[in-house]
Motif scaffolding. Structure first.
Motif, PDB file in Angstrom:
ATOM      1  N   ILE A   9       0.309  -1.035   0.114  1.00  0.00           N
ATOM      2  CA  ILE A   9      -0.085   0.196  -0.217  1.00  0.00           C
ATOM      3  C   ILE A   9       1.022   1.529  -0.357  1.00  0.00           C
ATOM      4  O   ILE A   9       1.540   1.417   1.018  1.00  0.00           O
ATOM      5  N   TYR A  10       0.485   2.380  -0.636  1.00  0.00           N
ATOM      6  CA  TYR A  10       1.361   3.334  -0.963  1.00  0.00           C
ATOM      7  C   TYR A  10       0.614   4.159  -0.156  1.00  0.00           C
ATOM      8  O   TYR A  10      -0.252   4.312  -0.086  1.00  0.00           O
ATOM      9  N   GLN A  11       1.258   5.216   0.877  1.00  0.00           N
ATOM     10  CA  GLN A  11       0.678   6.018   2.267  1.00  0.00           C
ATOM     11  C   GLN A  11       1.326   6.971   1.469  1.00  0.00           C
ATOM     12  O   GLN A  11       1.808   7.039   1.803  1.00  0.00           O
ATOM     13  N   ALA A  12      -0.285   7.601   1.268  1.00  0.00           N
ATOM     14  CA  ALA A  12       0.485   9.015   1.033  1.00  0.00           C
ATOM     15  C   ALA A  12      -0.541   9.955   1.964  1.00  0.00           C
ATOM     16  O   ALA A  12      -1.214  10.717   0.786  1.00  0.00           O
ATOM     17  N   TYR A  13      -0.766   9.972   3.176  1.00  0.00           N
ATOM     18  CA  TYR A  13      -1.745  10.706   3.397  1.00  0.00           C
ATOM     19  C   TYR A  13      -1.472  12.223   4.024  1.00  0.00           C
ATOM     20  O   TYR A  13      -2.898  13.333   3.752  1.00  0.00           O
ATOM     21  N   ARG A  14      -0.323  12.462   3.711  1.00  0.00           N
ATOM     22  CA  ARG A  14       0.298  13.962   4.168  1.00  0.00           C
ATOM     23  C   ARG A  14       0.825  14.971   2.878  1.00  0.00           C
ATOM     24  O   ARG A  14       0.990  14.454   1.798  1.00  0.00           O
ATOM     25  N   ARG A  15      -0.098  16.399   2.903  1.00  0.00           N
ATOM     26  CA  ARG A  15      -0.207  17.548   1.291  1.00  0.00           C
ATOM     27  C   ARG A  15       1.158  17.481   1.696  1.00  0.00           C
ATOM     28  O   ARG A  15       1.788  18.085   2.026  1.00  0.00           O
ATOM     29  N   LEU A  16       1.670  17.345   0.337  1.00  0.00           N
ATOM     30  CA  LEU A  16       3.047  16.964   0.291  1.00  0.00           C
ATOM     31  C   LEU A  16       3.507  18.735  -0.370  1.00  0.00           C
ATOM     32  O   LEU A  16       5.227  19.269   0.012  1.00  0.00           O
ATOM     33  N   ASP A  17       2.304  18.960  -0.740  1.00  0.00           N
ATOM     34  CA  ASP A  17       2.661  21.577  -1.134  1.00  0.00           C
ATOM     35  C   ASP A  17       1.980  21.988   0.505  1.00  0.00           C
ATOM     36  O   ASP A  17       2.452  23.366   0.084  1.00  0.00           O
ATOM     37  N   ILE A  18       2.054  21.351   0.940  1.00  0.00           N
ATOM     38  CA  ILE A  18       1.978  21.727   2.730  1.00  0.00           C
ATOM     39  C   ILE A  18       2.483  22.128   3.540  1.00  0.00           C
ATOM     40  O   ILE A  18       2.443  21.274   4.314  1.00  0.00           O
ATOM     41  N   ALA A  19       3.669  22.969   3.190  1.00  0.00           N
ATOM     42  CA  ALA A  19       4.899  22.394   4.524  1.00  0.00           C
ATOM     43  C   ALA A  19       4.614  22.148   5.749  1.00  0.00           C
ATOM     44  O   ALA A  19       4.667  21.534   5.787  1.00  0.00           O
ATOM     45  N   SER A  20       3.530  23.189   6.253  1.00  0.00           N
ATOM     46  CA  SER A  20       2.909  23.276   7.738  1.00  0.00           C
ATOM     47  C   SER A  20       1.349  22.796   7.552  1.00  0.00           C
ATOM     48  O   SER A  20       1.305  22.565   9.108  1.00  0.00           O
ATOM     49  N   ALA A  21       1.758  20.899   7.164  1.00  0.00           N
ATOM     50  CA  ALA A  21       0.250  20.435   7.408  1.00  0.00           C
ATOM     51  C   ALA A  21       0.547  19.692   8.531  1.00  0.00           C
ATOM     52  O   ALA A  21       2.499  19.222   8.932  1.00  0.00           O
ATOM     53  N   ASN A  22       0.118  18.526   9.275  1.00  0.00           N
ATOM     54  CA  ASN A  22       0.880  17.683  10.202  1.00  0.00           C
ATOM     55  C   ASN A  22       1.477  16.977   9.707  1.00  0.00           C
ATOM     56  O   ASN A  22       1.234  16.207   8.949  1.00  0.00           O
ATOM     57  N   TYR A  23       1.505  15.848  11.104  1.00  0.00           N
ATOM     58  CA  TYR A  23       2.772  14.822  10.513  1.00  0.00           C
ATOM     59  C   TYR A  23       2.699  14.626  11.165  1.00  0.00           C
ATOM     60  O   TYR A  23       2.170  14.102  12.721  1.00  0.00           O
ATOM     61  N   PRO A  24       3.092  12.751  10.592  1.00  0.00           N
ATOM     62  CA  PRO A  24       2.629  10.708  11.945  1.00  0.00           C
ATOM     63  C   PRO A  24       3.615  11.318  12.551  1.00  0.00           C
ATOM     64  O   PRO A  24       5.234  12.435  12.537  1.00  0.00           O
ATOM     65  N   ILE A  25       2.902  10.453  13.548  1.00  0.00           N
ATOM     66  CA  ILE A  25       4.439  10.032  14.748  1.00  0.00           C
ATOM     67  C   ILE A  25       5.761  10.746  14.803  1.00  0.00           C
ATOM     68  O   ILE A  25       6.740  10.438  14.945  1.00  0.00           O
ATOM     69  N   ALA A  26       5.558   9.305  13.245  1.00  0.00           N
ATOM     70  CA  ALA A  26       7.086   8.597  13.210  1.00  0.00           C
ATOM     71  C   ALA A  26       7.976  10.268  12.440  1.00  0.00           C
ATOM     72  O   ALA A  26       9.132   9.778  12.771  1.00  0.00           O
ATOM     73  N   ALA A  27       7.799  11.153  12.794  1.00  0.00           N
ATOM     74  CA  ALA A  27       8.172  12.226  12.005  1.00  0.00           C
ATOM     75  C   ALA A  27       9.039  12.506  13.182  1.00  0.00           C
ATOM     76  O   ALA A  27      10.014  13.663  12.836  1.00  0.00           O
ATOM     77  N   LEU A  28       8.376  11.995  14.310  1.00  0.00           N
ATOM     78  CA  LEU A  28       9.562  12.520  15.706  1.00  0.00           C
ATOM     79  C   LEU A  28      11.094  12.373  14.949  1.00  0.00           C
ATOM     80  O   LEU A  28      11.755  12.781  16.163  1.00  0.00           O
ATOM     81  N   ASP A  29      11.144  10.980  14.820  1.00  0.00           N
ATOM     82  CA  ASP A  29      11.964  10.617  15.045  1.00  0.00           C
ATOM     83  C   ASP A  29      12.843  10.931  13.564  1.00  0.00           C
ATOM     84  O   ASP A  29      13.700  10.218  13.055  1.00  0.00           O
ATOM     85  N   ALA A  30      12.942  12.144  13.234  1.00  0.00           N
ATOM     86  CA  ALA A  30      13.389  12.512  11.319  1.00  0.00           C
ATOM     87  C   ALA A  30      15.086  12.425  12.215  1.00  0.00           C
ATOM     88  O   ALA A  30      15.195  13.343  13.211  1.00  0.00           O
ATOM     89  N   TRP A  31      15.349  12.693  10.992  1.00  0.00           N
ATOM     90  CA  TRP A  31      16.840  12.842  11.185  1.00  0.00           C
ATOM     91  C   TRP A  31      17.355  14.165  12.132  1.00  0.00           C
ATOM     92  O   TRP A  31      16.329  15.307  10.980  1.00  0.00           O
ATOM     93  N   THR A  32      17.903  14.435  12.665  1.00  0.00           N
ATOM     94  CA  THR A  32      18.766  15.693  13.251  1.00  0.00           C
ATOM     95  C   THR A  32      20.025  15.548  13.442  1.00  0.00           C
ATOM     96  O   THR A  32      20.456  14.449  13.531  1.00  0.00           O
TER      97      THR A  32
END
Lengths: 1158, 497
Positions: free
Chosen positions: A1027-1050
């Motif tokens: 399944i291709y999961q595409a919940y987040r609007r790619l063109d709206i930078a301020s759209a809410n994030y999936p919880i997994a984004a808390l683990d984003a690279w920093t």
């Protein structure tokens, strides 16, 4: 003894069973007019008879009428009103008479061509072959006890004529009209053996009981069963095609709102995907895979009337007697429409006996199974700050942790208590001359997503009757009225707003309802009197996001703007037939059927302000649309059945014509002086210019066909079926007006061979093979072959002088024709150990001349693209079904399961076309999937990410020939696979990433009962898809994030493989379609878990009620899946490409229900 | 009894046979709401509908390969140094954003619209030219005029194609299933030759003037103006100068006294208008008419977002904000106020507000601005703006002739023409140098869709558009839409894409 000849006996008294059963037994029994028959000839004559719970007279009458057997008996000596049931297929008359008469203590002998009946002088053994064993226990005759009891089926219906035998003796009895029996047995140690055809034998230890209720469990699918095969029926024992059958009993007590839903998981090779849980939405049904790029829907035929897909909603699942699925070349009887398989639905008819009134219904609540894990307010602020600082901008939120949880938009839109109720009432019965069945159904289902704008109501009324006026004349009719009304939430599985997409993308900082406007960062918007913002019932404004806009709006406010909008459909479905039988064995039938549908919608757009880009400030508008559709069909068939010795033939020829027309009119009413749907009316006086009409035209369609089928068997051992159909269609090009679709099927019932070991574990074994050519006319558009002139190519001359321009749509293609699917099938049916049934099939379907719109280069300049027969597609698969029934003491159970494997592959797209794109996501750099040669249809296509660069060193080390492959990447960006090895990441590095279609589909079913309790468990699952999961609007930078984004690279979390957050996204981490978005789509789901309790007969007797059952039931109780979304049942078969952009999930339902039979 | 059965049986079988016998006609249906091509073009009225269909792509506002909004002006303004793309965000109308910052690729950019719509025009013209000689009852005069219109329109569409893509297939008859893929790209020279041939033929057949009800239909003057422009692009200076001189002197066109009135919706088909693309505000378009718009949606697109001040409609989409370069260049020019509106200072002055769009400069297009006074009384405001677009007007042909004249050696007419353009807005005479003519063209014709073509043909694009990322040797033409170069066609992608 005084004999008198009971003749003539009115033939019409024989009616007892369903029309279909008569039809088939008549077909198979054949006719024989012989003048000089000796006794042995008469007794060896092959008879098929299937009569349940009828009187002895009826049986004799039936034999007399259908099989030309003449009886002589004395009514003094013989009780003709004794109840009997018999169900025998192609047995000698001797066997039939033995079964019917001997158990009643009646002897018979043949006198010339008559059979004379007389009372037996001694008690005939119930079963002469039963070895007589005297057990030690019953040696003590002094302990003899008299047992009374009752034999019932699992629904509590009495079983009449069941035999009860004291095990090891010849002592026996049979049940009476009420299922009761009385038998004296040796003592508590005795064991009763209860037998009835179609049910498993059952043994009951007497013990201390003197009154025993015995519940019989239906056996494995009986081979005497009859299967509907299109324009007729066939005995299951001699069927040669891959045909699956579901009976009413299988569907009973299943809380489905649509027929197609009832098929899910129950039939091997049939995939049912409910990719929207919106009430009333239709699932996608695929039989043996996707056979066409354009239309792979099976053909639905209800009581012989071909129905379009939408029409299946008109039939109440409670009115179904059986559903047959033609999966292989046996579908060729429907010729050019059969390549995706045929689903034959037979509705219930009245059954002889006293009138029956049944009610069943349930009330339940529904809620979501799972929600998506999204960032809360403080997490959102943290992640936004992270993205901004990664891009070198200043953070926006000073103190994220102070923001708390904020609004959980999913909690706002989902209802945990959406009600569902369904009530069905049926009245049926039959006499010798007529049968009738009438039912009412009512369904009211609220949606679990914004229930104010998501619901579905359906009312059904159906009635059918048939009359046998003369020995040779039967007429009948069938009428169904259905009204549906549904509200829909607008966008589902779309990133362009709607409650689901908004809940997934809206920031959690915005309050659902604003209590203090001035505390809001965008207070000015609320305070601006020119903004018609939306208020709740308490007069408080709904929150408007300060961060996320475009189509993403407050879903509660959005729901208000759609409040009241609905669509409706009224369907009148009717058919009538006349059938004559001029000579025995020949039946000529003419049936006319029609569907008249009225449907449309009513919607109002108020003045509203949801955000700066989603608003309507100028004028209200109301749009109303009313459409109508008429489809009629006329079918004439002649069927002739005859037997010569062991050779049995049935020949069918027929002719069919069909026409459908459809049109509608819609009107837009702009500027009504009201602002809600409730107040809106097209009656308001408006300037003519603000009342705008539009027409809806669906092109007419006709089909004219002739067809024939020959079935032959030798001694039910060697089987053959040949089918040919010739279809003419208004959709075919002028060079191919008619198409011919032949098929041949053979079968070999090995277990009927003399050499086949008797009494081994294998009771029945039939090999089957079929090959045929079927077509797909429905993938063709109307007039797709013709060069049509289209309008609307307008221009303005002078001041506002609009002139309608006309030009060709696309060039003609007179060679256009149907898609052709060559289908081959090999399989076997077997019964093992008397209670394990096995059906196995292997198939290959090759679709040739696949229809598609040729992708002309745009330089051709046409408005449309012509259709052409280009390309091939192949489906290969294996199917296995198992059924097992048994009992342990009073615990009866049956288990069945099926599993199917299908592999789809596009084998050609013609010379010009390399691929078709399938599926898009807003702002994704490329398409998500492709139809390409060598791949399954819609295979996901994109970049492969190899994890993120954890450091600059890794970027520097990612080289080709000493050159950096991603010189512009930053730590935290995805490392893309350089698939083509050119040292650069370009669009050519995309590759096939996974299959959106499941390779395995399976279902398991477990039913059991113990005394008055029963349990049903039904589960279903798929395996092998992504399944291709595409919940987040790619063109709206301020759209809410999936919880997994808390683990984003920093830099502080440098080991993460979740890419760094960035609004600019120069490495296209998020905008590139890639395996980052793919998840395993496998799941297993318990569709139904039900516990029932049938009230004891003793309680009901006083109220004169036959049966009362109460139950608690749950749909979708448990789903086991690794997929992290609302619902893994996304479905790739219906052009969404297996992309989940926020599908409407299926509800988990808890229901309490009641079945009553008076 | 038995014989009766046979009678019934016979009757039914006869019925079956009867049904079967009428089957063929049962299967032959007529389409509803549309005609079959084989029966069409059967009278002069139907021939006129083919003419109209050939005009239609001139003002196709939605369509192209991806059926998006596709007015050519928005893309050309975004490409030039007159405007930015603007809009709601950096991803609003990606085609315009891509040409604004020259991140054009075969999949993203305005080429999808330009290519598809102009070839659609070519097809409509080809259909017209193929069918006209076969239309029964079509008089010689109408045949001549319709044919000329078809030739003009085909030339017009090919002129756009050759300017934007350079090498394009030259399709002079309608294609079918068998020959559609067999269309190589023609050389630009061959295309220009065909354009000239068509235009010369058209000039002979076109009327000098048309009735008021036919305003907007091609006249001889329009065809000559286009031919002159074509010569100019081909750098055939002498031919360009003489052809344009003919237009400028012999057809009665006059400059409007008031510059602003050139663009007024109340002053359509004015004396300065040579070829005008007509828009209507009276068709009550709604969002469900997506492919039908003959109103001017660009007007809506270029309005300020969420604007609360006077004069202008409040709910524009904020596209094509005017660059500060253009605003600076026009400072003090009498045409500034008609060309640019400073919404920033207007809202400050009136104490009102607006929402800055992406790439906001505060300056907005005024020639096609959504003025409250132009709001239609019926239908959805956003979708029913009545503003026409004058594609060729006299000031343009004056300046083109001047440019051709100077390049061709100079006869002195250049100075006269430049002076005429300047004096109309009260500006003094300046020397008719090439650079001055270039500058005058920019100021006179700002935001009218000419600037980007001019920069490219003058060779000034690489420098003038460097701030936007213009790549010399690549961005002078657009990429060919991706699908045109795959799927079996013979079309090759342009260099650099």
């Amino acid at each position: 003894m005084k004999f008198r000849l009971r003749t003539p006996i009115p033939w019409y008294q024989i009616m007892r069973i369903t029309f279909i059963q008569i039809l088939i037994s008549t077909m198979l029994s054949g006719i024989a007019y012989s003048n000089t028959l000796n006794a042995q000839d008469i007794l060896n004559r092959k008879i098929s008879i299937s009569l349940n719970n009828t009187t002895l007279v009826d049986v004799l009458t039936h034999l007399q009428k259908n099989d030309n057997v003449k009886f002589i008996y004395s009514s003094d000596a013989i009780n003709g009103l004794q109840k009997v049931s018999i169900n025998m297929e192609n047995q000698s008359l001797k066997n039939v008479l033995d079964q019917v008469l001997k158990s009643k203590g009646i002897n018979y002998e043949v006198l010339q061509d008559r059979i004379v009946l007389g009372k037996a002088t001694d008690a005939a053994p119930l079963n002469a072959t039963e070895p007589v064993i005297t057990s030690a226990v019953n040696a003590d005759a002094s302990m003899a006890v008299t047992i009374t009891g009752k034999v019932v089926d699992k629904t509590g219906e009495p079983i009449i004529g069941a035999s009860i035998l004291e095990k090891g003796t010849t002592n026996g009895a049979s049940t009476d009209l009420n299922g009761n029996f009385k038998l004296s047995v040796a003592g508590p140690g005795s064991v009763l053996v209860v037998a009835y055809i179609g049910f498993n034998n059952q043994e009951v230890a007497v013990g201390n009981q003197t009154n025993i209720t015995i519940t019989m469990v239906e056996g494995v699918k009986n081979l005497t069963e009859v299967v509907v095969v299109g324009y007729g029926t066939q005995s299951k024992a001699t069927v040669t095609g891959a045909i699956s059958s579901i009976k009413a009993a299988d569907m009973q007590d299943q809380q489905v709102t649509r027929i197609d839903d009832a098929l899910r998981g129950r039939v091997s090779g049939v995939t049912v995907v409910q990719s929207s849980g919106a009430p009333g939405s239709a699932p996608t049904v695929r039989i043996r895979g996707v056979t066409s790029r354009l239309n792979s829907d099976p053909l639905y035929v209800i009581d012989g009337v071909v129905i379009d897909n939408g029409g299946i909603d008109n039939v109440n699942p409670n009115d179904i007697e059986s559903i047959e699925v033609l999966k292989d070349a046996s579908a060729a009887i429907y010729g050019s429409r059969a390549s995706s398989g045929v689903i034959l639905v037979t509705t219930k008819k009245g059954k002889k006996g006293e009138p029956q009134i049944s009610y069943n219904g349930y009330v339940g609540v529904q809620g979501p199974v799972s929600k998506v894990q999204l960032a809360n307010a403080s997490q959102y602020a943290t992640l936004r700050n992270e993205a901004l600082t990664n891009d070198g901008n200043a953070p926006l939120f000073a103190n994220p942790s102070s923001l708390g949880a904020g609004t959980n938009w999913q909690d706002e839109i989902f209802s945990n208590s959406a009600m569902i109720q369904n009530h069905n009432l049926s009245i049926s019965g039959a006499t010798d001359k007529a049968n009738y069945y009438t039912s009412f159904g009512y369904l009211d289902q609220k949606g679990i997503v914004t229930p104010d704008i998501s619901d579905y109501k359906k009312f059904n009324f159906t009635t059918n009757t048939s009359y046998k006026f003369k020995k040779w004349l039967t007429v009948g009719e069938n009428f169904t009225y259905t009204y549906t009304r549904s509200k829909s939430i607008g966008n589902t599985n779309s990133v362009f707003g709607g409650p689901l997409s908004s809940a997934l993308n809206l920031d959690p900082l915005t309050p659902a309802v604003v209590r203090d406007i001035n505390s809001q960062p965008n207070a000015a918007i609320y305070n601006d009197p020119t903004n018609p913002i939306v208020y709740n019932a308490q007069g408080l404004p709904y929150g408007i996001s300060n961060y996320v806009s475009q189509e993403i709006t407050n879903p509660l406010a959005y729901a208000q703007t759609l409040a009241g909008n609905y669509s409706y459909a009224t369907n009148l479905l009717g058919s009538a037939f006349v059938e004559i039988e001029p000579i025995p064995g020949l039946k000529i039938r003419s049936q006319i059927g029609a569907k008249q549908a009225y449907f449309g919608q009513d919607g109002f757009t108020p003045i509203y302000y949801l955000n700066s880009s989603t608003k309507n400030l100028s004028n209200t508008s109301q749009y109303q649309e009313n459409d109508r559709n008429l489809t009629w069909n006329l079918d004439n068939t002649a069927t002739y059945s005859r037997s010569f010795g062991k050779h049995n033939f049935t020949a069918l020829i027929g002719q069919s014509a069909q026409k459908s027309t459809s049109s509608g009119i819609g009107g837009t009413f702009i500027g009504e002086p009201v602002n809600s749907f409730a107040d809106a009316s097209t009656g308001f006086a408006l300037p003519a210019a603000n009342r705008i009409a539009n027409g809806i035209i669906v092109q007419p369609h006709t089909l004219a066909s002739t067809f024939g089928r020959l079935t032959y068997d030798y001694d039910q051992k060697y089987l053959f079926t040949g089918i040919i159909r010739r279809d003419g269609s208004s959709r075919f090009g002028s060079n191919n007006i008619y198409g011919t679709f032949p098929s041949a099927e053979v079968g070999y019932v090995m277990s009927r061979e003399d050499w086949f070991p008797k009494n081994s574990f294998l009771d029945f074994f039939k090999l089957r093979g079929s090959y045929g050519v079927v077509g797909n006319e429905r993938a063709l558009g109307d007039f797709a072959y013709a060069a049509t002139i289209g309008s609307g190519r307008n221009y303005v001359f002078g001041n506002d002088g609009l002139i309608i321009g006309y030009s060709p749509n696309a060039p003609a293609n007179p060679d256009l024709k149907w898609e052709e699917t060559k289908t081959a099938n090999i399989g076997f049916d077997a019964t093992l150990f008397n209670n394990l049934s096995v059906t196995f099939d292997v198939y290959r379907k090759l679709t040739q001349g696949m229809l598609q719109q040729v992708q002309f280069p745009s330089y051709a300049g046409f408005n449309g693209q012509p259709f052409d027969n280009v390309g091939n597609m192949e489906n290969k698969g294996v199917e296995l079904s198992l059924g097992y029934a048994n009992q342990v003491g009073e615990f009866h159970y049956n288990v069945s399961g099926n599993i199917s494997y299908n592999h789809n592959e596009i084998t050609s797209l013609g010379k010009q076309i390399n691929y078709f794109t399938v599926g898009t996501v807003q702002s994704s750099t490329y398409e998500i999937g492709r139809d390409a040669v060598g791949q399954p249809t819609g295979e996901f296509y994109g970049f492969q990410e190899l994890g993120v660069f954890h450091s600059q060193a890794e970027i520097n080390a990612y080289t080709k020939n000493g050159q950096m492959i991603q010189p512009n990447a930053k730590p935290g960006d995805f490392k893309w696979a350089d698939t083509d090895g050119d040292g650069k990441i370009t669009q050519a590095d995309r590759k096939f990433l996974g299959n959106p279609l499941p390779t395995f589909n399976y279902g398991i079913n477990f039913n059991a009962n113990y005394k008055n309790f029963d349990i049903k468990l039904f589960g279903q699952g798929v395996w092998g898809n992504k399944i291709y999961q595409a919940y987040r609007r790619l063109d709206i930078a301020s759209a809410n994030y999936p919880i997994a984004a808390l683990d984003a690279w920093t830099p502080a979390n440098a080991s993460s493989n979740y890419p760094r957050l960035t609004d600019a996204d120069p490495n296209q981490n998020f905008k590139n379609p890639s395996n980052f978005y793919l998840q395993n789509g496998a799941y297993f789901r318990i569709k139904t878990l039900q516990l029932g309790y049938t009230l004891p007969q003793a309680w009901l007797k006083a109220a004169d009620v036959k049966r009362v059952r109460v139950f608690l039931s749950s749909n979708n109780l448990v789903t086991i899946t690794g997929y992290k979304g609302y619902d893994p049942e996304v479905g790739a078969n219906n052009n969404n490409g297996g992309i989940d952009m926020g599908i409407y999930p299926q509800a988990r339902t808890f229901m309490a229900g009641l079945d009553i039979t008076l | 009894m038995k014989s009766k059965h046979y009678i019934y049986t016979g009757a039914v079988l006869l019925g079956v046979a009867a049904m079967a016998s009428c089957k063929k006609s049962f299967l032959e249906l007529q389409p509803q709401g549309q005609f079959l091509q084989s029966n069409y073009y059967a009278n002069p009225a139907q021939a006129l509908t083919a003419v109209v269909a050939a005009y239609d792509p001139l003002v196709t506002e939605t369509g192209g390969i991806d059926n998006t909004y596709s007015s050519p002006l928005g893309a050309l303004n975004s490409a030039s140094d007159d405007c930015f793309a603007g809009g709601g965000s950096s991803s609003d109308v990606p085609a315009w954003q891509a040409i604004n910052n020259y991140t054009l690729s075969p999949t993203v950019g305005p080429q999808n619209q330009f290519w598809a719509i102009n070839f659609q025009g070519v097809n409509r013209a080809d259909v017209l030219l193929e069918q006209l000689p076969k239309v029964p009852g079509l008089g010689a005069d109408l045949l001549k005029r319709y044919t000329a219109e078809g030739q003009f329109l085909r030339a017009h569409y090919y002129f756009d194609l050759v300017r934007l893509f350079k090498s394009v297939p030259l399709i002079l008859s309608t294609l079918n299933l068998t020959n559609v893929y067999d269309q190589p790209q023609a050389t630009p020279e061959a295309v220009y030759t065909q354009i000239e041939t068509d235009l010369k033929a058209a000039i002979a057949g076109l009327p000098v003037t048309v009735a008021a009800a036919e305003n907007g239909r091609v006249t001889q003057g329009a065809a000559k103006a286009l031919l002159g422009k074509v010569y100019l692009y081909e750098k055939k200076w002498a031919l360009a100068a003489t052809t344009l001189q003919d237009v400028n002197t012999n057809y009665g066109y006059k400059l409007q006294a008031n510059f602003g009135s050139v663009f007024s919706v109340k002053n359509k088909f004015n004396s300065e208008s040579i070829f005008e693309l007509v828009h209507s505000g009276t068709q009550n378009y709604t969002w469900s008419n997506w492919d039908q718009f003959k109103s001017n949606i660009l007007v809506q697109m270029v309005g300020p977002r969420n604007y609360k001040g006077p004069i202008y409609y409040g709910a524009g989409y904020g596209f094509n904000p005017v660059t500060t370069q253009l605003a600076t260049a026009m400072k003090g020019d009498p045409r500034y106020g008609y060309t640019i509106v400073n919404i920033d200072s207007l809202t400050k002055a009136t104490g009102t507000s607006y929402e800055p769009s992406y790439q906001n400069t505060g300056y907005f297009i005024n020639k096609y601005a959504p003025v409250l006074a132009n709001i239609v009384t019926t239908g959805i405001t956003d979708l029913n703006w009545p503003n026409d677009y004058i594609e060729i007007r006299l000031a343009d042909t004056y300046l083109m002739e001047a440019e051709a004249d100077l390049n061709g050696g100079g006869t002195g007419r250049a100075q006269t023409l430049l002076d005429a353009v300047r004096s109309r807005v009260g500006l003094p005479s300046i020397s008719a140098t090439l650079q001055n003519i270039y500058t005058e063209r920019r100021l006179e014709l700002a935001t009218e869709g000419h600037r980007w073509f001019d920069l490219v043909r003058w060779g000034q694009a690489p420098t003038a558009l460097a701030f936007k990322g213009f790549k010399a040797g690549v961005n002078e033409i657009l990429p060919i839409p991706l699908n045109e170069t795959t799927n079996g066609s013979k079309v090759k992608q342009n260099q650099g894409y």
